[in-house]
Design an enzyme around this catalytic site. Structure first.
Site, PDB file in Angstrom:
ATOM      1  N   ASP A  49     -15.991 -10.961 -40.597  1.00 28.85           N
ATOM      2  CA  ASP A  49     -15.672 -11.617 -41.872  1.00 28.85           C
ATOM      3  C   ASP A  49     -16.593 -12.820 -42.103  1.00 28.85           C
ATOM      4  O   ASP A  49     -16.618 -13.386 -43.202  1.00 28.85           O
ATOM      5  CB  ASP A  49     -14.186 -12.018 -41.955  1.00 28.85           C
ATOM      6  CG  ASP A  49     -13.759 -12.957 -40.847  1.00 28.85           C
ATOM      7  OD1 ASP A  49     -14.543 -13.197 -39.892  1.00 28.85           O
ATOM      8  OD2 ASP A  49     -12.620 -13.470 -40.929  1.00 28.85           O
ATOM      9  N   SER A  50     -17.415 -13.163 -41.101  1.00 30.68           N
ATOM     10  CA  SER A  50     -18.498 -14.132 -41.320  1.00 30.68           C
ATOM     11  C   SER A  50     -19.400 -13.681 -42.463  1.00 30.68           C
ATOM     12  O   SER A  50     -20.114 -14.502 -43.048  1.00 30.68           O
ATOM     13  CB  SER A  50     -19.321 -14.301 -40.034  1.00 30.68           C
ATOM     14  OG  SER A  50     -19.755 -13.048 -39.541  1.00 30.68           O
ATOM     15  N   ASP A  88     -13.574  -6.850 -38.730  1.00 34.82           N
ATOM     16  CA  ASP A  88     -12.559  -7.908 -38.823  1.00 34.82           C
ATOM     17  C   ASP A  88     -11.536  -7.579 -39.897  1.00 34.82           C
ATOM     18  O   ASP A  88     -11.899  -7.244 -41.042  1.00 34.82           O
ATOM     19  CB  ASP A  88     -13.222  -9.238 -39.218  1.00 34.82           C
ATOM     20  CG  ASP A  88     -13.614 -10.091 -38.034  1.00 34.82           C
ATOM     21  OD1 ASP A  88     -13.087  -9.881 -36.920  1.00 34.82           O
ATOM     22  OD2 ASP A  88     -14.464 -11.000 -38.228  1.00 34.82           O
ATOM     23  N   LYS A 117     -10.473  -6.005 -35.543  1.00 36.72           N
ATOM     24  CA  LYS A 117     -10.302  -7.253 -34.788  1.00 36.72           C
ATOM     25  C   LYS A 117      -9.425  -8.185 -35.613  1.00 36.72           C
ATOM     26  O   LYS A 117      -9.566  -8.243 -36.838  1.00 36.72           O
ATOM     27  CB  LYS A 117     -11.666  -7.897 -34.501  1.00 36.72           C
ATOM     28  CG  LYS A 117     -11.575  -9.244 -33.774  1.00 36.72           C
ATOM     29  CD  LYS A 117     -12.903  -9.667 -33.142  1.00 36.72           C
ATOM     30  CE  LYS A 117     -13.906 -10.241 -34.105  1.00 36.72           C
ATOM     31  NZ  LYS A 117     -13.451 -11.445 -34.819  1.00 36.72           N
ATOM     32  N   GLU A 119      -7.465 -12.281 -35.514  1.00 38.16           N
ATOM     33  CA  GLU A 119      -7.382 -13.610 -34.900  1.00 38.16           C
ATOM     34  C   GLU A 119      -5.931 -13.981 -34.649  1.00 38.16           C
ATOM     35  O   GLU A 119      -5.068 -13.708 -35.485  1.00 38.16           O
ATOM     36  CB  GLU A 119      -8.006 -14.659 -35.849  1.00 38.16           C
ATOM     37  CG  GLU A 119      -9.478 -14.447 -36.113  1.00 38.16           C
ATOM     38  CD  GLU A 119     -10.072 -15.496 -37.058  1.00 38.16           C
ATOM     39  OE1 GLU A 119      -9.402 -16.508 -37.353  1.00 38.16           O
ATOM     40  OE2 GLU A 119     -11.226 -15.292 -37.488  1.00 38.16           O
ATOM     41  N   GLU A 186     -13.850 -17.285 -28.749  1.00 39.43           N
ATOM     42  CA  GLU A 186     -14.806 -18.072 -29.536  1.00 39.43           C
ATOM     43  C   GLU A 186     -14.571 -19.563 -29.350  1.00 39.43           C
ATOM     44  O   GLU A 186     -13.436 -20.042 -29.406  1.00 39.43           O
ATOM     45  CB  GLU A 186     -14.674 -17.717 -31.036  1.00 39.43           C
ATOM     46  CG  GLU A 186     -15.551 -18.626 -31.911  1.00 39.43           C
ATOM     47  CD  GLU A 186     -15.756 -18.167 -33.347  1.00 39.43           C
ATOM     48  OE1 GLU A 186     -15.323 -17.059 -33.694  1.00 39.43           O
ATOM     49  OE2 GLU A 186     -16.348 -18.942 -34.108  1.00 39.43           O
TER      50      GLU A 186
HETATM   51  N1  LIG Z   1     -23.474 -18.256 -39.487  1.00 37.94           N
HETATM   52  C1  LIG Z   1     -22.283 -18.199 -38.901  1.00 37.94           C
HETATM   53  N2  LIG Z   1     -22.210 -18.151 -37.554  1.00 37.94           N
HETATM   54  C2  LIG Z   1     -21.002 -18.098 -36.922  1.00 37.94           C
HETATM   55  O1  LIG Z   1     -20.990 -18.031 -35.681  1.00 37.94           O
HETATM   56  C3  LIG Z   1     -19.821 -18.062 -37.713  1.00 37.94           C
HETATM   57  C4  LIG Z   1     -19.953 -18.100 -39.117  1.00 37.94           C
HETATM   58  N3  LIG Z   1     -21.178 -18.165 -39.675  1.00 37.94           N
HETATM   59  N4  LIG Z   1     -18.865 -18.011 -39.932  1.00 37.94           N
HETATM   60  C5  LIG Z   1     -17.591 -17.656 -39.354  1.00 37.94           C
HETATM   61  C6  LIG Z   1     -17.417 -18.314 -38.070  1.00 37.94           C
HETATM   62  C7  LIG Z   1     -17.347 -19.826 -38.209  1.00 37.94           C
HETATM   63  N5  LIG Z   1     -17.963 -20.242 -36.982  1.00 37.94           N
HETATM   64  C8  LIG Z   1     -18.437 -21.522 -36.743  1.00 37.94           C
HETATM   65  C9  LIG Z   1     -18.931 -22.295 -37.759  1.00 37.94           C
HETATM   66  C10 LIG Z   1     -19.434 -23.536 -37.513  1.00 37.94           C
HETATM   67  C11 LIG Z   1     -19.447 -24.043 -36.243  1.00 37.94           C
HETATM   68  C12 LIG Z   1     -20.009 -25.397 -36.011  1.00 37.94           C
HETATM   69  O2  LIG Z   1     -20.687 -25.928 -36.859  1.00 37.94           O
HETATM   70  N6  LIG Z   1     -19.757 -25.991 -34.858  1.00 37.94           N
HETATM   71  C13 LIG Z   1     -20.355 -27.286 -34.558  1.00 37.94           C
HETATM   72  C14 LIG Z   1     -19.285 -28.264 -34.185  1.00 37.94           C
HETATM   73  C15 LIG Z   1     -18.510 -28.589 -35.406  1.00 37.94           C
HETATM   74  C16 LIG Z   1     -17.565 -29.739 -35.206  1.00 37.94           C
HETATM   75  O3  LIG Z   1     -17.616 -30.404 -34.178  1.00 37.94           O
HETATM   76  O4  LIG Z   1     -16.785 -29.958 -36.122  1.00 37.94           O
HETATM   77  C17 LIG Z   1     -21.388 -27.096 -33.462  1.00 37.94           C
HETATM   78  O5  LIG Z   1     -22.141 -28.040 -33.208  1.00 37.94           O
HETATM   79  O6  LIG Z   1     -21.492 -25.978 -32.929  1.00 37.94           O
HETATM   80  C18 LIG Z   1     -18.947 -23.270 -35.201  1.00 37.94           C
HETATM   81  C19 LIG Z   1     -18.452 -21.998 -35.457  1.00 37.94           C
HETATM   82  C20 LIG Z   1     -18.337 -19.116 -36.175  1.00 37.94           C
HETATM   83  N7  LIG Z   1     -18.537 -18.073 -37.145  1.00 37.94           N
HETATM   84  C1  LIG Z   2     -18.528 -14.162 -34.717  1.00 39.19           C
HETATM   85  C2  LIG Z   2     -17.610 -12.997 -34.671  1.00 39.19           C
HETATM   86  C3  LIG Z   2     -16.812 -12.971 -33.422  1.00 39.19           C
HETATM   87  C4  LIG Z   2     -16.735 -12.920 -35.901  1.00 39.19           C
HETATM   88  O1  LIG Z   2     -15.537 -12.931 -35.858  1.00 39.19           O
HETATM   89  C5  LIG Z   2     -17.407 -12.811 -37.207  1.00 39.19           C
HETATM   90  O2  LIG Z   2     -18.641 -12.628 -37.269  1.00 39.19           O
HETATM   91  O3  LIG Z   2     -16.698 -12.895 -38.206  1.00 39.19           O
HETATM   92 MG   LIG Z   3     -14.624 -13.114 -37.759  1.00 46.44          MG
END
Ligand SMILES: Nc1nc(=O)c2c([nH]1)NC[C@@H]1CN(c3ccc(C(=O)N[C@@H](CCC(=O)O)C(=O)O)cc3)CN21
Ligand SMILES: CC(C)C(=O)C(=O)O
Ligand SMILES: [Mg+2]
EC number: 2.1.2.11
Length: 274
Positions: A49-50, A88, A117, A119, A186
């Site tokens: 769903d990303s 998803d 999948k 959550e 995750e």
């Molecule tokens: N491009 C993309 N990659 C992903 O892995 C992803 C998505 N989109 N969309 C759905 C979810 C959302 N996810 C995410 C989105 C952002 C962060 C992120 O920016 N994390 C920061 C920390 C953020 C904080 O501390 O608030 C990092 O530094 O990794 C992590 C997972 C994982 N998934």
């Molecule tokens: C990053 C994977 C695990 C996911 O749930 C997504 O792409 O939506």
């Molecule tokens: Mg997902």
């Protein structure tokens, strides 16, 4: 013995049996051409769903619909012969009841998903049991739950406090107890991902989790360098497609303005020479 050496699609029991064996390789895919390129290299094509954020420009995955997931599942299915396709269940399609979950999952299986999948944690166990008892394989997703971003307030790593770590471990165990064939972990602290991997009997697939998970998954656009600022820290970039696209577009623009494109080989003569 079969006459042809047809490539058989990886089955869910085969994935389940990878616990503690060769790591499972998974990437997201949303389109036919990308699925075709990834298929020989991965065990799982995850129609995540990303897609809502990466392809459709949404702020979160909360606005993704079953309809969107159905279209992208069908596209990925048309581009793949070998990988298992896991789609998803989007936000809102499974939380309210097991019957809702079955209807949404059925729709995605019709479009070509091998499994779905979802959550959550202990609160989803009843739904996981309902689906798996009725022929729909389920992959669980624990830790950082992007569909709950409005409860959590962000995408920071989970399991930092002992209480939260215990809750996530319990979530993982509840999903597996209910019949999940695999778990995505995750965005958790690393020791928690390792502990879950040690304590559940099904393969874990990490994203921002641990190298000791039974497999790894990334969002394909992140791996290709198509997502810019705000790409999660857990991504390793294996290509710079954003750079390649920028160069190609600017070279095309320069050629058009200088009347270097189209060339003689790109236009049609009035009459073919005989
Ligand atoms: N491009 C993309 N990659 C992903 O892995 C992803 C998505 N989109 N969309 C759905 C979810 C959302 N996810 C995410 C989105 C952002 C962060 C992120 O920016 N994390 C920061 C920390 C953020 C904080 O501390 O608030 C990092 O530094 O990794 C992590 C997972 C994982 N998934
Ligand atoms: C990053 C994977 C695990 C996911 O749930 C997504 O792409 O939506
Ligand atoms: Mg997902």
């Amino acid at each position: 013995m079969s006459v042809s050496a047809a490539i058989r699609r990886i089955t869910i029991p085969q994935l389940r049996a990878r616990k503690g064996q060769e790591p499972i390789v998974a990437l997201t895919a949303y389109t036919t051409p990308v699925a075709r390129l990834l298929d020989p290299h991965v065990d799982v094509l995850l129609v995540g769903d990303s897609v809502g954020m990466v392809v459709h420009g949404l702020d979160s995955t909360v606005g993704v619909t079953v309809e969107m997931m159905a279209l992208h599942t069908a596209a990925v299915r048309r581009g793949s012969v070998r990988a298992a396709i896991v789609t998803d269940l989007p936000f809102g399609s499974y939380q309210a009841s097991p019957r809702d979950a079955f209807a949404a999952a059925h729709r995605l299986m019709v479009e070509g998903a091998s499994a779905v999948k979802l959550e959550g944690g202990a609160e989803m166990a009843e739904t996981v049991a309902f689906l798996t008892a009725r022929g729909i394989p389920v992959m669980g997703h624990v830790g950082l739950l992007p569909q709950s971003v409005n409860m959590l307030g962000g995408y920071n790593a989970r399991g930092r406090s002992p209480e939260e770590a215990e809750r996530i471990l319990a979530a993982a165990k509840a999903m597996v107890e209910a019949g999940a064939f695999s778990l995505v972990i995750e965005g958790t602290v690393e020791p928690l991902a390792r502990r879950i991997t040690e304590e559940v009997a099904v393969p874990t697939i990490g994203i921002g989790a641990s190298v000791d998970c039974d497999g790894q998954v990334l969002v394909v656009d992140d791996l290709l360098g198509l997502t810019g600022a705000g790409t999660p820290r857990f991504v390793r970039r294996y290509a710079d497609l954003a750079g390649a696209i920028t160069e190609a577009a600017s070279a095309f623009a320069a050629d058009v303005k200088a009347r270097r494109f189209p060339g003689p080989e790109h236009v049609f003569a009035e009459k073919k020479p005989s």
